[in-house]
Design an enzyme around this catalytic site. Structure first.
Site, PDB file in Angstrom:
ATOM      1  CG  ASN A 103      -2.106   0.895   1.087  1.00 17.48           C
ATOM      2  OD1 ASN A 103      -2.193   1.679   0.134  1.00 17.48           O
ATOM      3  ND2 ASN A 103      -3.041   0.806   2.017  1.00 17.48           N
ATOM      4  CG  HIS A 144     -11.880  -2.844  10.310  1.00 17.08           C
ATOM      5  ND1 HIS A 144     -10.928  -2.024   9.785  1.00 17.08           N
ATOM      6  CD2 HIS A 144     -11.303  -4.067  10.423  1.00 17.08           C
ATOM      7  CE1 HIS A 144      -9.822  -2.714   9.572  1.00 17.08           C
ATOM      8  NE2 HIS A 144     -10.022  -3.956   9.940  1.00 17.08           N
ATOM      9  NE  ARG A 162      -9.672  -2.226  13.322  1.00 22.62           N
ATOM     10  CZ  ARG A 162      -8.777  -1.604  12.538  1.00 22.62           C
ATOM     11  NH1 ARG A 162      -7.618  -2.170  12.290  1.00 22.62           N
ATOM     12  NH2 ARG A 162      -9.060  -0.459  11.976  1.00 22.62           N
ATOM     13  CG  ASP A 174      -4.944  -1.635  14.589  1.00 21.71           C
ATOM     14  OD1 ASP A 174      -3.858  -1.473  15.187  1.00 21.71           O
ATOM     15  OD2 ASP A 174      -5.017  -1.838  13.356  1.00 21.71           O
ATOM     16  CG  HIS A 178      -2.650   1.770  13.164  1.00 26.31           C
ATOM     17  ND1 HIS A 178      -1.641   1.902  12.255  1.00 26.31           N
ATOM     18  CD2 HIS A 178      -3.653   1.118  12.557  1.00 26.31           C
ATOM     19  CE1 HIS A 178      -2.033   1.358  11.134  1.00 26.31           C
ATOM     20  NE2 HIS A 178      -3.244   0.864  11.286  1.00 26.31           N
ATOM     21  CD  GLU A 202      -4.316  -5.081  14.519  1.00 24.40           C
ATOM     22  OE1 GLU A 202      -5.396  -5.679  14.716  1.00 24.40           O
ATOM     23  OE2 GLU A 202      -4.018  -4.578  13.422  1.00 24.40           O
ATOM     24  CG  HIS A 227      -2.902  -6.847   7.605  1.00 26.93           C
ATOM     25  ND1 HIS A 227      -1.960  -6.187   6.854  1.00 26.93           N
ATOM     26  CD2 HIS A 227      -3.884  -5.956   7.845  1.00 26.93           C
ATOM     27  CE1 HIS A 227      -2.349  -4.936   6.658  1.00 26.93           C
ATOM     28  NE2 HIS A 227      -3.518  -4.772   7.249  1.00 26.93           N
ATOM     29  CG  ASP A 230      -4.051  -2.319   2.532  1.00 34.95           C
ATOM     30  OD1 ASP A 230      -4.934  -2.262   3.397  1.00 34.95           O
ATOM     31  OD2 ASP A 230      -2.860  -2.539   2.790  1.00 34.95           O
ATOM     32  CD  GLU A 289      -7.733  -6.569   9.263  1.00 31.77           C
ATOM     33  OE1 GLU A 289      -6.532  -6.884   9.191  1.00 31.77           O
ATOM     34  OE2 GLU A 289      -8.119  -5.387   9.375  1.00 31.77           O
ATOM     35  CD1 TRP A 308       1.003   6.460   9.606  1.00 31.70           C
ATOM     36  CD2 TRP A 308      -0.880   5.266   9.547  1.00 31.70           C
ATOM     37  NE1 TRP A 308       1.074   5.618   8.548  1.00 31.70           N
ATOM     38  CE2 TRP A 308      -0.073   4.876   8.466  1.00 31.70           C
ATOM     39  CE3 TRP A 308      -2.127   4.662   9.710  1.00 31.70           C
ATOM     40  CZ2 TRP A 308      -0.460   3.886   7.569  1.00 31.70           C
ATOM     41  CZ3 TRP A 308      -2.504   3.675   8.813  1.00 31.70           C
ATOM     42  CH2 TRP A 308      -1.669   3.303   7.744  1.00 31.70           C
TER      43      TRP A 308
HETATM   44  C1  CS2 Z   1      -4.952  -1.943   9.729  1.00 28.69           C
HETATM   45  C2  CS2 Z   1      -4.848  -1.657   8.249  1.00 28.69           C
HETATM   46  O1  CS2 Z   1      -6.299  -3.741   9.119  1.00 28.69           O
HETATM   47  C3  CS2 Z   1      -5.540  -3.321   9.962  1.00 28.69           C
HETATM   48  O2  CS2 Z   1      -5.269  -3.886  10.984  1.00 28.69           O
HETATM   49  O3  CS2 Z   1      -3.859  -1.737  10.499  1.00 28.69           O
HETATM   50  O4  CS2 Z   1      -5.890  -0.798   7.958  1.00 28.69           O
HETATM   51  C4  CS2 Z   1      -3.560  -1.034   7.777  1.00 28.69           C
HETATM   52  O5  CS2 Z   1      -3.443   0.233   8.304  1.00 28.69           O
HETATM   53  C5  CS2 Z   1      -3.502  -0.947   6.298  1.00 28.69           C
HETATM   54  O6  CS2 Z   1      -3.675  -2.198   5.757  1.00 28.69           O
HETATM   55  C6  CS2 Z   1      -2.199  -0.315   5.827  1.00 28.69           C
HETATM   56  O7  CS2 Z   1      -2.084  -0.430   4.466  1.00 28.69           O
HETATM   57 MG    MG Z   2      -3.717  -3.117  12.120  1.00 27.58          MG
END
Ligand code: CS2
Ligand code: MG
Length: 402
Positions: free
Chosen positions: A37, A122, A147, A210, A212, A236, A312, A316, A339, A402
């Site tokens: 991504n 999510h 989530r 999450d 992050h 997470e 994950h 993306d 996920e 982030w």
């Molecule tokens: C995130 C994602 O899905 C997740 O857990 O952390 O949205 C992540 O930020 C993106 O895949 C980044 O490309």
């Molecule tokens: Mg994540």
């Protein structure tokens, strides 16, 4: 079974995806996801300029040897670009091997260990009420795990909270957009969000959150402790994981389980986390961690140390990655959660696939190989469009994770 062609297809049916398609002299084709991504063209170039010339004429049956050839042969090891490119080749070769054998890849990985792959989606919203409505929607679709991400009062925007719900896409600008962060405001707000969610939905729904990479170990320890009454399945990416031993501090203070790994690209990134049992779920993926061959190694190491998978599966990662992930998920002994963020209809049209969602589970299907393909004609309708992930700054302007 010699490789006679390998092509890199870049398409943007709502977001950019990079796909490798390998063709053999006896007419088999295989696909692999190579999407990174915000840096998609770097992997596309790595593949077409530096890897495809090495593939032509190779025996497609030699998956392990090809992996070692690309990994050791490059001299420059690891890194997300290299490992995504190796992953694409590896995944495509597993697809070909499955088609040649006439069986789904999971059969070649040892067969089924479970009936379905439990997934989470999510639920995100600007306010707690919005979040509750989103959780309700997932419960209505029979999800067993959700989530939860909520806007933070006083912060204009928070990554992870979007207007686009089911198809949430984090890369949102032709240049990086900017979000804002305050650890103090965040830590003050999150426990109340989970209190409301538990109050509304009871003790059985599995809840995840999450972070992050936005906290320090001691801040993460405080968050984990404050969330203990709500019995999360996982917290997470609580801190950036370059310093694996930093997780010891979190572990000393909280029993909230920890999930890490979406940005890792090799077993060396998580070896200490796993061997010291500093995490509970490893979230590495097929596309960013060297394909089915290498991810299987990570999961096997994890199995020895009571760590389960939690791969994950954001939007993306293409349907090719999801199809490959499901083959592993259904076969490994230490599966945890997968996920699952849904792709748009255009994406599903470009990548026809056999996997199906039903009743909280994904099912990989029974097609030989991975059970996914790329429709190159449809892909050509959607040319590459530059898009970046956002950046994050503290209220005083300092750059932050982030
Ligand atoms: C995130 C994602 O899905 C997740 O857990 O952390 O949205 C992540 O930020 C993106 O895949 C980044 O490309
Ligand atoms: Mg994540």
């Amino acid at each position: 079974m010699k490789i006679v062609d390998a092509r890199v297809i870049v398409t943007c049916p709502g977001r950019n995806f990079v796909t490798l398609k390998i063709v053999t002299d006896d007419g088999f084709t295989g696909v692999g996801d190579a999407t990174l991504n915000g840096r998609e063209l770097a992997v596309a170039s790595y593949l077409s300029d530096h890897v495809v010339p090495l593939l032509i004429g190779r025996d497609a049956a030699r998956i392990e040897d090809t992996w070692q050839y690309l990994y050791k042969g490059a001299y420059w090891r690891r890194g997300p670009v290299t490992m995504s490119a190796i992953a694409a080749v590896d995944t495509a070769l597993w697809d070909i091997k499955g088609k040649q054998a006439g069986m789904p890849v999971y059969q070649m990985l040892g067969g089924r260990s479970r009936e379905g792959v439990t997934v989470y989606g999510h639920a995100n919203g600007a306010t707690v009420d919005d979040v509750l409505a989103e959780v309700e929607r997932y419960v209505g679709m029979s999800y067993r795990a959700v989530r939860v991400q909520c806007g933070v009062p006083g912060l204009a925007t928070t990554y992870g909270v979007s207007t686009d719900k089911l198809f949430y896409e984090p890369a949102d600008g032709t240049l990086p957009s900017q979000t804002q962060w305050s650890t103090e405001r965040y830590l003050a707000h999150v426990p109340g969000v989970f209190a409301r969610v538990r109050e509304e939905f009871g003790p059985h729904l599995r809840l995840l959150h999450d972070v992050h990479h936005r906290l320090t170990p001691i801040e993460a320890a405080r968050l984990g402790k404050s969330l203990e009454p709500y019995a999360l399945t996982w917290m997470e990416d609580p801190v950036p994981a370059e310093l694996q031993e930093g997780f010891r501090l979190i572990r000393q203070h909280t029993v909230t389980p920890i999930a890490v790994g979406e940005v890792f690209n090799s077993v060396w990134d998580c070896q200490q986390l796993i061997a010291e049992q500093l995490i509970d779920y490893i979230r590495t993926t097929v596309v960013h961690a060297g394909g089915i061959t290498h991810l299987r190694r990570i999961f096997d190491l994890a199995a020895l140390h009571h760590v389960r998978s939690g791969s994950h599966g954001a939007t993306d990662l293409s349907p090719v990655c999801m199809a490959a992930a499901l083959q592993l998920d259904v076969s490994i002994p230490n599966f945890g959660l997968q996920e699952y963020m849904r792709h748009t209809d255009d994406t599903d049209r470009v990548f026809p696939h056999a996997y199906r969602y039903a009743d909280g589970y994904l099912h990989p299907g029974e097609e030989p190989g991975l059970g996914v393909d790329i429709d190159e004609k449809a892909a050509a309708e959607f040319p590459y469009a530059p898009a970046y992930l956002p950046v994050n700054r503290l209220e005083d302007g300092t750059m932050h994770s982030w």
